[in-house]
Design a protein around this motif. Structure first.
Motif, PDB file in Angstrom:
ATOM      1  N   THR A   1      79.216  39.821   4.039  1.00 31.85           N
ATOM      2  CA  THR A   1      78.030  40.480   4.192  1.00 31.85           C
ATOM      3  C   THR A   1      78.276  41.851   4.601  1.00 31.85           C
ATOM      4  OG1 THR A   1      76.959  38.169   4.960  1.00 31.85           O
ATOM      5  CG2 THR A   1      75.746  40.230   5.565  1.00 31.85           C
ATOM      6  N   VAL A   2      79.000  42.079   5.652  1.00 31.17           N
ATOM      7  CA  VAL A   2      79.345  43.610   6.331  1.00 31.17           C
ATOM      8  C   VAL A   2      79.702  44.372   5.340  1.00 31.17           C
ATOM      9  CG1 VAL A   2      80.574  44.930   7.869  1.00 31.17           C
ATOM     10  CG2 VAL A   2      79.355  42.893   8.574  1.00 31.17           C
ATOM     11  N   ARG A   3      80.671  43.636   4.545  1.00 31.04           N
ATOM     12  CA  ARG A   3      81.330  44.730   3.261  1.00 31.04           C
ATOM     13  C   ARG A   3      80.515  45.253   2.559  1.00 31.04           C
ATOM     14  NH1 ARG A   3      85.970  45.075   0.209  1.00 31.04           N
ATOM     15  NH2 ARG A   3      85.804  45.079  -2.078  1.00 31.04           N
ATOM     16  N   ARG A   4      79.287  44.531   2.100  1.00 30.41           N
ATOM     17  CA  ARG A   4      78.182  45.051   1.246  1.00 30.41           C
ATOM     18  C   ARG A   4      77.388  45.910   1.795  1.00 30.41           C
ATOM     19  NH1 ARG A   4      77.926  41.939  -3.462  1.00 30.41           N
ATOM     20  NH2 ARG A   4      79.821  40.386  -3.416  1.00 30.41           N
ATOM     21  N   LEU A   5      77.407  46.329   3.246  1.00 30.70           N
ATOM     22  CA  LEU A   5      76.879  47.198   3.759  1.00 30.70           C
ATOM     23  C   LEU A   5      77.485  48.646   3.670  1.00 30.70           C
ATOM     24  CD1 LEU A   5      76.126  45.732   7.256  1.00 30.70           C
ATOM     25  CD2 LEU A   5      74.354  45.746   5.091  1.00 30.70           C
ATOM     26  N   HIS A   6      78.722  48.585   3.437  1.00 26.93           N
ATOM     27  CA  HIS A   6      79.447  49.955   2.763  1.00 26.93           C
ATOM     28  C   HIS A   6      79.393  50.875   4.078  1.00 26.93           C
ATOM     29  CE1 HIS A   6      80.209  48.405  -1.230  1.00 26.93           C
ATOM     30  NE2 HIS A   6      78.854  48.240  -1.310  1.00 26.93           N
ATOM     31  N   VAL A   7      79.522  50.577   5.364  1.00 29.11           N
ATOM     32  CA  VAL A   7      79.623  51.543   6.516  1.00 29.11           C
ATOM     33  C   VAL A   7      80.956  51.996   6.799  1.00 29.11           C
ATOM     34  CG1 VAL A   7      78.817  51.824   9.094  1.00 29.11           C
ATOM     35  CG2 VAL A   7      77.508  50.269   7.336  1.00 29.11           C
ATOM     36  N   PRO A   8      81.475  53.172   6.706  1.00 30.90           N
ATOM     37  CA  PRO A   8      82.738  53.426   6.794  1.00 30.90           C
ATOM     38  C   PRO A   8      83.040  53.287   8.457  1.00 30.90           C
ATOM     39  CG  PRO A   8      81.447  55.166   5.721  1.00 30.90           C
ATOM     40  CD  PRO A   8      80.645  54.408   6.313  1.00 30.90           C
ATOM     41  N   ASP A   9      84.370  52.760   8.604  1.00 31.95           N
ATOM     42  CA  ASP A   9      84.971  52.227   9.670  1.00 31.95           C
ATOM     43  C   ASP A   9      84.430  51.387  10.456  1.00 31.95           C
ATOM     44  OD1 ASP A   9      86.662  54.586   9.441  1.00 31.95           O
ATOM     45  OD2 ASP A   9      85.218  56.222   9.744  1.00 31.95           O
ATOM     46  N   MET A  10      83.762  50.513   9.954  1.00 35.91           N
ATOM     47  CA  MET A  10      82.777  49.404  10.704  1.00 35.91           C
ATOM     48  C   MET A  10      82.928  48.265   9.880  1.00 35.91           C
ATOM     49  SD  MET A  10      81.630  51.005  13.409  1.00 35.91           S
ATOM     50  CE  MET A  10      80.328  49.926  13.994  1.00 35.91           C
ATOM     51  N   THR A  11      84.175  47.714   9.837  1.00 32.64           N
ATOM     52  CA  THR A  11      84.308  46.366   9.145  1.00 32.64           C
ATOM     53  C   THR A  11      84.129  45.068   9.919  1.00 32.64           C
ATOM     54  OG1 THR A  11      86.695  46.191   9.680  1.00 32.64           O
ATOM     55  CG2 THR A  11      86.206  47.504   7.444  1.00 32.64           C
ATOM     56  N   THR A  12      84.164  45.362  11.318  1.00 35.78           N
ATOM     57  CA  THR A  12      84.183  44.526  12.268  1.00 35.78           C
ATOM     58  C   THR A  12      85.119  43.383  12.446  1.00 35.78           C
ATOM     59  OG1 THR A  12      83.163  42.589  11.024  1.00 35.78           O
ATOM     60  CG2 THR A  12      81.614  44.357  11.865  1.00 35.78           C
TER      61      THR A  12
END
Length: 224
Positions: A132-143
């Motif tokens: 899910t987080v991958r689809r957000l494409h927020v740099p440096d925030m893979t969790t």
């Protein structure tokens, strides 16, 4: 609808990064030296086990890896089905599913200790979240993974001739993972795996509940 890389995502993702540190402390210290959030570490552990290093289990690591991949597949399918129609509810629903699975893992921990089913449920939850987080494409925030974050922090730093882009975000990710691992280790040693997993479920539940509020907190325009 929010855009990829939306600046309002990081507070949510920092909390999830803390939970990832918590989860890997639980799985590595309490479930037999296996990772359920960090699959890089899990692949390395499989290599150790294949080489005959004591204390590592191919069966546990492969179960975790397979469940994590299955969770990631489900995350991709869920995005295709729900994101366009329910942009805010899509992420909140994924977080709610993660929390529910962690609660199930907590029940299994109280009943079965370090069982393969427990490992698989927890790894599936983390795969669902990572997909899910991958689809957000927020740099440096893979969790869950910090290698690229740390690389960016160093290679884009003043020492390397850079201008420190997103330095605060990168440092917050590292600090959250460290804090989560520390807190998870303390709780596992003091209270056991079940209570630590319950704490994870409560943290993700709170994140899911507050996410719409974070999303709606748009800066007001000045008038006049």
């Amino acid at each position: 609808m929010t855009t990829a890389g939306d600046s309002r995502y990081p507070p949510t993702l920092v909390t999830l990064t803390l939970v990832s540190g918590f989860v890997d402390a639980i799985s590595y210290l309490g479930l037999g030296q296996v990772f359920t959030a960090n699959m890089t570490g899990n692949v390395v552990v499989i290599g150790f086990a294949l080489a005959g290093a004591p204390g590592f289990s191919i069966e546990r690591s492969l179960s975790s890896l397979a469940a994590f991949l299955a969770g990631s597949v489900c995350a991709g399918r869920a995005e295709l089905r729900f994101r366009e129609r329910f942009p805010s509810e899509w992420l909140r629903g994924a977080l709610a599913a993660e929390a529910a699975l962690q609660a199930v893992a907590a029940v299994l921990a109280f009943a079965l200790a370090a069982d393969l089913l427990l490992i698989a449920v927890l790894a599936f939850a983390m795969g669902l979240r990572n997909g899910t987080v991958r689809r957000l494409h927020v740099p440096d925030m893979t969790t869950t993974v910090l290698t690229q974050t740390l690389t960016g922090l160093a290679s884009d730093s003043t020492l390397a001739g850079g201008d420190n882009p997103r330095a605060a975000r990168r440092v917050s990710s590292v600090a959250a993972m460290l804090l989560g691992a520390f807190a998870g280790a303390v709780l596992v040693r003091a209270q056991g795996v079940g209570w630590a997993l319950l704490a994870c479920a409560l943290m993700v539940t709170a994140t899911a509940a507050t996410y719409p509020l974070v999303l709606s907190a748009r800066p007001r325009r000045r008038t006049g």
